[in-house]
Scaffold this motif. Structure first.
Motif, PDB file in Angstrom:
ATOM      1  N   MET A  13       9.929 -19.166  24.375  1.00 47.34           N
ATOM      2  CA  MET A  13       9.162 -20.107  23.554  1.00 47.34           C
ATOM      3  C   MET A  13       9.016 -19.608  22.115  1.00 47.34           C
ATOM      4  SD  MET A  13       6.223 -21.710  26.082  1.00 47.34           S
ATOM      5  CE  MET A  13       5.689 -20.174  26.860  1.00 47.34           C
ATOM      6  N   LEU A  14       8.795 -18.306  21.950  1.00 44.36           N
ATOM      7  CA  LEU A  14       8.677 -17.752  20.602  1.00 44.36           C
ATOM      8  C   LEU A  14       9.982 -17.925  19.819  1.00 44.36           C
ATOM      9  CD1 LEU A  14       6.699 -14.445  21.276  1.00 44.36           C
ATOM     10  CD2 LEU A  14       5.893 -16.386  19.909  1.00 44.36           C
ATOM     11  N   THR A  15      11.096 -17.692  20.491  1.00 46.97           N
ATOM     12  CA  THR A  15      12.400 -17.883  19.840  1.00 46.97           C
ATOM     13  C   THR A  15      12.574 -19.333  19.417  1.00 46.97           C
ATOM     14  OG1 THR A  15      13.372 -16.084  21.140  1.00 46.97           O
ATOM     15  CG2 THR A  15      14.898 -17.665  20.146  1.00 46.97           C
ATOM     16  N   MET A  16      12.196 -20.246  20.297  1.00 47.94           N
ATOM     17  CA  MET A  16      12.302 -21.664  19.987  1.00 47.94           C
ATOM     18  C   MET A  16      11.353 -22.047  18.846  1.00 47.94           C
ATOM     19  SD  MET A  16      12.059 -24.878  22.627  1.00 47.94           S
ATOM     20  CE  MET A  16      13.616 -24.414  23.397  1.00 47.94           C
ATOM     21  N   GLN A  17      10.146 -21.453  18.855  1.00 44.78           N
ATOM     22  CA  GLN A  17       9.176 -21.764  17.799  1.00 44.78           C
ATOM     23  C   GLN A  17       9.670 -21.275  16.442  1.00 44.78           C
ATOM     24  OE1 GLN A  17       6.302 -23.587  18.348  1.00 44.78           O
ATOM     25  NE2 GLN A  17       6.306 -23.686  16.112  1.00 44.78           N
ATOM     26  N   ASN A  18      10.264 -20.088  16.411  1.00 38.37           N
ATOM     27  CA  ASN A  18      10.816 -19.577  15.158  1.00 38.37           C
ATOM     28  C   ASN A  18      11.913 -20.489  14.626  1.00 38.37           C
ATOM     29  OD1 ASN A  18      11.266 -17.443  13.076  1.00 38.37           O
ATOM     30  ND2 ASN A  18      13.233 -17.287  14.114  1.00 38.37           N
ATOM     31  N   THR A  19      12.780 -20.959  15.526  1.00 33.52           N
ATOM     32  CA  THR A  19      13.857 -21.876  15.134  1.00 33.52           C
ATOM     33  C   THR A  19      13.278 -23.164  14.570  1.00 33.52           C
ATOM     34  OG1 THR A  19      15.350 -20.980  16.820  1.00 33.52           O
ATOM     35  CG2 THR A  19      15.873 -23.158  15.952  1.00 33.52           C
ATOM     36  N   LEU A  20      12.247 -23.682  15.231  1.00 34.03           N
ATOM     37  CA  LEU A  20      11.589 -24.907  14.763  1.00 34.03           C
ATOM     38  C   LEU A  20      10.955 -24.696  13.393  1.00 34.03           C
ATOM     39  CD1 LEU A  20      10.545 -27.800  15.289  1.00 34.03           C
ATOM     40  CD2 LEU A  20       8.580 -26.773  16.453  1.00 34.03           C
ATOM     41  N   ASN A  21      10.277 -23.559  13.217  1.00 31.31           N
ATOM     42  CA  ASN A  21       9.633 -23.280  11.931  1.00 31.31           C
ATOM     43  C   ASN A  21      10.647 -23.131  10.804  1.00 31.31           C
ATOM     44  OD1 ASN A  21       7.181 -23.353  13.206  1.00 31.31           O
ATOM     45  ND2 ASN A  21       6.830 -21.149  13.168  1.00 31.31           N
ATOM     46  N   GLU A  22      11.783 -22.496  11.102  1.00 28.47           N
ATOM     47  CA  GLU A  22      12.830 -22.354  10.086  1.00 28.47           C
ATOM     48  C   GLU A  22      13.402 -23.708   9.697  1.00 28.47           C
ATOM     49  OE1 GLU A  22      15.753 -19.624  11.560  1.00 28.47           O
ATOM     50  OE2 GLU A  22      14.570 -17.848  11.003  1.00 28.47           O
ATOM     51  N   ALA A  23      13.536 -24.595  10.693  1.00 27.72           N
ATOM     52  CA  ALA A  23      14.102 -25.920  10.428  1.00 27.72           C
ATOM     53  C   ALA A  23      13.155 -26.796   9.623  1.00 27.72           C
ATOM     54  CB  ALA A  23      14.446 -26.614  11.746  1.00 27.72           C
ATOM     55  N   THR A  24      11.853 -26.651   9.870  1.00 20.55           N
ATOM     56  CA  THR A  24      10.876 -27.525   9.209  1.00 20.55           C
ATOM     57  C   THR A  24      10.274 -26.919   7.940  1.00 20.55           C
ATOM     58  OG1 THR A  24       9.146 -26.684  10.693  1.00 20.55           O
ATOM     59  CG2 THR A  24      10.248 -28.731  11.330  1.00 20.55           C
ATOM     60  N   ASN A  25      10.178 -25.581   7.889  1.00 19.37           N
ATOM     61  CA  ASN A  25       9.486 -24.938   6.763  1.00 19.37           C
ATOM     62  C   ASN A  25      10.362 -24.010   5.931  1.00 19.37           C
ATOM     63  OD1 ASN A  25       6.893 -26.029   7.585  1.00 19.37           O
ATOM     64  ND2 ASN A  25       6.918 -24.523   9.230  1.00 19.37           N
ATOM     65  N   GLY A  26      11.604 -23.752   6.391  1.00 18.30           N
ATOM     66  CA  GLY A  26      12.493 -22.853   5.669  1.00 18.30           C
ATOM     67  C   GLY A  26      12.557 -21.489   6.325  1.00 18.30           C
ATOM     68  N   VAL A  27      13.629 -20.767   6.073  1.00 23.68           N
ATOM     69  CA  VAL A  27      13.848 -19.474   6.737  1.00 23.68           C
ATOM     70  C   VAL A  27      12.818 -18.427   6.330  1.00 23.68           C
ATOM     71  CG1 VAL A  27      16.306 -19.821   7.112  1.00 23.68           C
ATOM     72  CG2 VAL A  27      15.520 -18.818   4.951  1.00 23.68           C
ATOM     73  N   ASP A  28      12.162 -18.603   5.184  1.00 30.03           N
ATOM     74  CA  ASP A  28      11.149 -17.645   4.728  1.00 30.03           C
ATOM     75  C   ASP A  28       9.738 -18.119   5.038  1.00 30.03           C
ATOM     76  OD1 ASP A  28      13.045 -15.851   3.689  1.00 30.03           O
ATOM     77  OD2 ASP A  28      13.170 -16.985   1.810  1.00 30.03           O
ATOM     78  N   TRP A  29       9.561 -18.893   6.107  1.00 32.18           N
ATOM     79  CA  TRP A  29       8.251 -19.468   6.423  1.00 32.18           C
ATOM     80  C   TRP A  29       7.176 -18.400   6.637  1.00 32.18           C
ATOM     81  CZ3 TRP A  29       5.752 -18.347  10.949  1.00 32.18           C
ATOM     82  CH2 TRP A  29       6.503 -17.816  12.001  1.00 32.18           C
ATOM     83  N   ARG A  30       7.585 -17.188   7.043  1.00 31.10           N
ATOM     84  CA  ARG A  30       6.604 -16.118   7.273  1.00 31.10           C
ATOM     85  C   ARG A  30       5.911 -15.666   5.986  1.00 31.10           C
ATOM     86  NH1 ARG A  30      10.471 -15.126  11.078  1.00 31.10           N
ATOM     87  NH2 ARG A  30       9.748 -14.654  13.207  1.00 31.10           N
ATOM     88  N   SER A  31       6.446 -16.056   4.847  1.00 31.58           N
ATOM     89  CA  SER A  31       5.807 -15.717   3.568  1.00 31.58           C
ATOM     90  C   SER A  31       4.515 -16.495   3.372  1.00 31.58           C
ATOM     91  CB  SER A  31       6.765 -16.019   2.412  1.00 31.58           C
ATOM     92  OG  SER A  31       6.989 -17.421   2.310  1.00 31.58           O
ATOM     93  N   GLY A  32       4.292 -17.507   4.218  1.00 29.89           N
ATOM     94  CA  GLY A  32       3.081 -18.322   4.091  1.00 29.89           C
ATOM     95  C   GLY A  32       3.267 -19.532   3.209  1.00 29.89           C
ATOM     96  N   VAL A  33       4.517 -19.796   2.814  1.00 26.73           N
ATOM     97  CA  VAL A  33       4.816 -20.935   1.938  1.00 26.73           C
ATOM     98  C   VAL A  33       6.075 -21.625   2.457  1.00 26.73           C
ATOM     99  CG1 VAL A  33       5.346 -21.679  -0.407  1.00 26.73           C
ATOM    100  CG2 VAL A  33       3.808 -19.746  -0.041  1.00 26.73           C
ATOM    101  N   THR A  34       6.065 -22.952   2.467  1.00 26.91           N
ATOM    102  CA  THR A  34       7.243 -23.684   2.928  1.00 26.91           C
ATOM    103  C   THR A  34       8.333 -23.650   1.867  1.00 26.91           C
ATOM    104  OG1 THR A  34       6.669 -25.848   1.988  1.00 26.91           O
ATOM    105  CG2 THR A  34       5.698 -25.284   4.120  1.00 26.91           C
ATOM    106  N   VAL A  35       9.514 -24.128   2.237  1.00 29.88           N
ATOM    107  CA  VAL A  35      10.640 -24.175   1.311  1.00 29.88           C
ATOM    108  C   VAL A  35      10.324 -25.093   0.125  1.00 29.88           C
ATOM    109  CG1 VAL A  35      11.803 -26.107   2.463  1.00 29.88           C
ATOM    110  CG2 VAL A  35      13.164 -24.396   1.215  1.00 29.88           C
ATOM    111  N   LEU A  36       9.370 -25.991   0.284  1.00 22.96           N
ATOM    112  CA  LEU A  36       8.957 -26.890  -0.799  1.00 22.96           C
ATOM    113  C   LEU A  36       7.775 -26.342  -1.599  1.00 22.96           C
ATOM    114  CD1 LEU A  36       9.245 -30.326   1.062  1.00 22.96           C
ATOM    115  CD2 LEU A  36      10.899 -29.276  -0.509  1.00 22.96           C
TER     116      LEU A  36
END
Length: 232
Positions: A13-36
């Motif tokens: 589930m964590l792997t799937m959640q990371n993939t989902l977050n990268e798709a919706t928020n960008g690969v650097d989502w862990r920075s606390g800011v979306t790609v936008l």
């Protein structure tokens, strides 16, 4: 001692959640800011979803005092909260450690599922409010904090009679449904969300209830069969 099956499921589930977050928020989502460039606050997400969960109960003293709790929606909201809780842990810890933190709490026997019939509506709501209050805490997102937040989440699941197996199945099913939506024109605005008077979420739950063993592939096929029979 951690349950190996739970650890494997959490890793999945964590792997799937990371993939989902990268798709919706960008690969650097862990920075606390979306790609936008929009700030991400997972704790606020948990707070807001918990508030929606509480509104599934007839807690209001001024209206609908005899209404029944929408327990099915309570469980749906808990799965939504699980998305955000996983994201919060992944934001601060690598996958392996994130899985360990969650598995430590979810593998423990803890309190047995509470008999909701013996508790008043307000007593049930107060269990969920503990999760909301923990999510509202300011300060460092430490392992100890995440363990307390996860324990509060587990208590809420117990209150809703939502087992880990059910949590896993619904989480995986919602990801299948989200993929199905994307494959059938969700972004383009052509997707039909109401199927013969029922929302697609409801149809999804009905299909899962008919399964002997959960299968994401089978769920997708069954969704496709139901969708193609909708009037154009």
């Amino acid at each position: 001692m951690q349950n190996p099956q739970i650890v494997d499921s959490i890793n999945e589930m964590l792997t799937m959640q990371n993939t989902l977050n990268e798709a919706t928020n960008g690969v650097d989502w862990r920075s606390g800011v979306t790609v936008l460039g929009k700030p991400i606050n997972w704790r606020r997400c948990i707070v807001m979803e918990t508030a929606e969960l509480i509104d599934s109960y007839p807690w209001k003293h001024w209206k609908a005092v005899d209404a029944k709790t929408d327990m099915e929606n309570v469980r749906v909201e808990l799965v939504d909260i699980w998305h955000f809780l996983q994201s919060l842990v992944l934001e601060h810890f690598e996958l392996e450690r994130a899985a360990t933190i969650l598995a430590q709490v979810l593998s423990s026997k803890g309190n047995p599922a509470q008999n909701t019939a013996s508790l008043s509506v307000i007593e049930q709501v107060e269990v969920h409010e503990k999760m909301l209050a923990t999510a509202l805490e300011a300060g460092e997102v430490s392992e100890g904090y995440l363990e307390r937040l996860t324990k509060a989440f587990v208590d809420s699941c117990s209150m809703a009679d939502l087992s880990f197996t059910q949590l896993y199945q619904i989480y995986m099913a919602k990801n299948v449904l989200n993929q199905f939506r994307q494959d059938h024109g969700y972004k383009e605005g052509t997707y039909i969300k109401e199927w013969h008077g029922k929302e697609d979420n409801v149809v999804m739950f009905e299909i899962i209830a008919e399964m002997t063993d959960f299968s994401g592939d089978e769920l997708y096929i069954r969704l496709k069969e139901s969708y193609k029979n909708l009037p154009v």
